[in-house]
Write a protein that holds these residues in place. Sequence first.
Motif: not given
Length: 488
Positions: A228-233, A273-292
């Motif tokens: 969960t997170g906050d986006y634009g209130g 997954v996570a939602l955060t802000e950096a340098d006045r931008r809203t960013l989504v972060v994902g950790a992904v594992d894929e088959d080789d």
Amino acid sequence: MLTGEADAVIAWDPVSGNPVGKPLTLQDEFIQDITTIRTTTIGGRPVALIPTADLGVIRWDLVTREATYHSLRGRFGPSSLAVLNGRTVFVSVETAGAIPTDPYGSRLRSSIAVIDPATGERVSSFEIPGHVTSLAVGDLGDRPMIVTGGRDNTVRAYDLATGRESAPPATGGPNGDIYGVNGELHGRPIVVAQGNSDDRFPNVWDLGSGRPLDAPVRLPGHITSFATGDYGGRAVLVAGIGFGDFSIRIFDLASRMPIGEPLIGSDGFVNGVALTEADRRTLVVGAVDEDDAAGDSSSRGAVRIWDFPSGALLHDLAVRNGPAGQLALIRLADRPVAVTFSATRARLWDVGAGKRMASFRIAKTEHSAPVKIALFDCTAVAIVATGRTVELYDLATGKQVERPLLGHSKQVNSIASGRVAGVPIAVTYSPQDRSMRVWDLTTSRQIGTLQRPSRYLSSLSMSYLDGRAVLVGGGREALWTWDLGPAA
């Protein structure tokens, strides 16, 4: 009154409580699990209709005691009788054929058969979502209805004549082992809970009342992680989708409506997954594992960062030598930092700059509990279960704190952290040694124990309600809460 046993059906006199006449004994080579018996009149004679796995629907004449096997051909589950267009019909879940199932053996859809029991004619059939375990029939005005319940804890209603759903599904709660994350909606603490048997429908629960809030969010595929997170209130849910369209999606928790376009750029298992802000931008972060790409059994890990809501993929950061593992989000030097935890290594990533910052080894086993993050001594600390020992790591320096949490005699499966009376604490749970322990993280001393529930807990998290610290545990088809005391 009729009762079914493993291989017989017995008629009873409800007044005297004695058996009446000769019981129906099934063929010796077939041991059936009789769970449904329906009585009706066919050709002016009272009969019982008994669905079985191998003998079809048995029609038992209650006067002559003659049994007709396979009077209705097929394999049927929960059943009932209804009146449709002036004639009595047999309504049942049909279980024959190759029906797709989820990883836990639950059918992804169920076929409802409507059959005339006098002639064997199939009047109609239609499919509904999920694994139906019970059904009932009745009338709504002048329309015959069928109501079903299933393993997804959802009640659905259909018009029996048309097979069309007549009302939105009514959901109870998530099924299976429940995993929850905390959030806030309209200023009140909530828990977003996902059950592993129907993991396209995370539910939202009010922590204070313990009640579900409206309808669950409906997602297009198998949920592998969510936060969960906050986006634009607005309170939002960020969900990683795997085994479906391989995307990350964001939903407004109040309206249940999607925000922005799906974030594409993963082609595998989204661990976190996570939602955060950096340098006045809203960013989504994902950790992904894929088959080789070479086709072997190894996996390639990556940390991917998207701009939101444009959906532009800003950074694709490869994890060297193995999977990404679990994901946590912290702040170091007032910058958002993603931390990934694989089997033996923690890696720190500067989210705004899109680069790796540091990497260090951790003593973590393959079957350890999820890593939790705590804040104390002016730094962020990772709490990592390594069997029956719980280790602490300073994420700013990568060094192990010299005071591990010692006390469990068996594997620790779940950890939660928070503050009680201003003191940073951790709660650890071991289903094998049947204990829940509370620790003061500043001294690594055990300061209490909690009464564990009778059911297995699959997750722990900390929340705060009206100034008090609340521990939330996801168990078998239930959420459990403990009042730990004032937060400050």
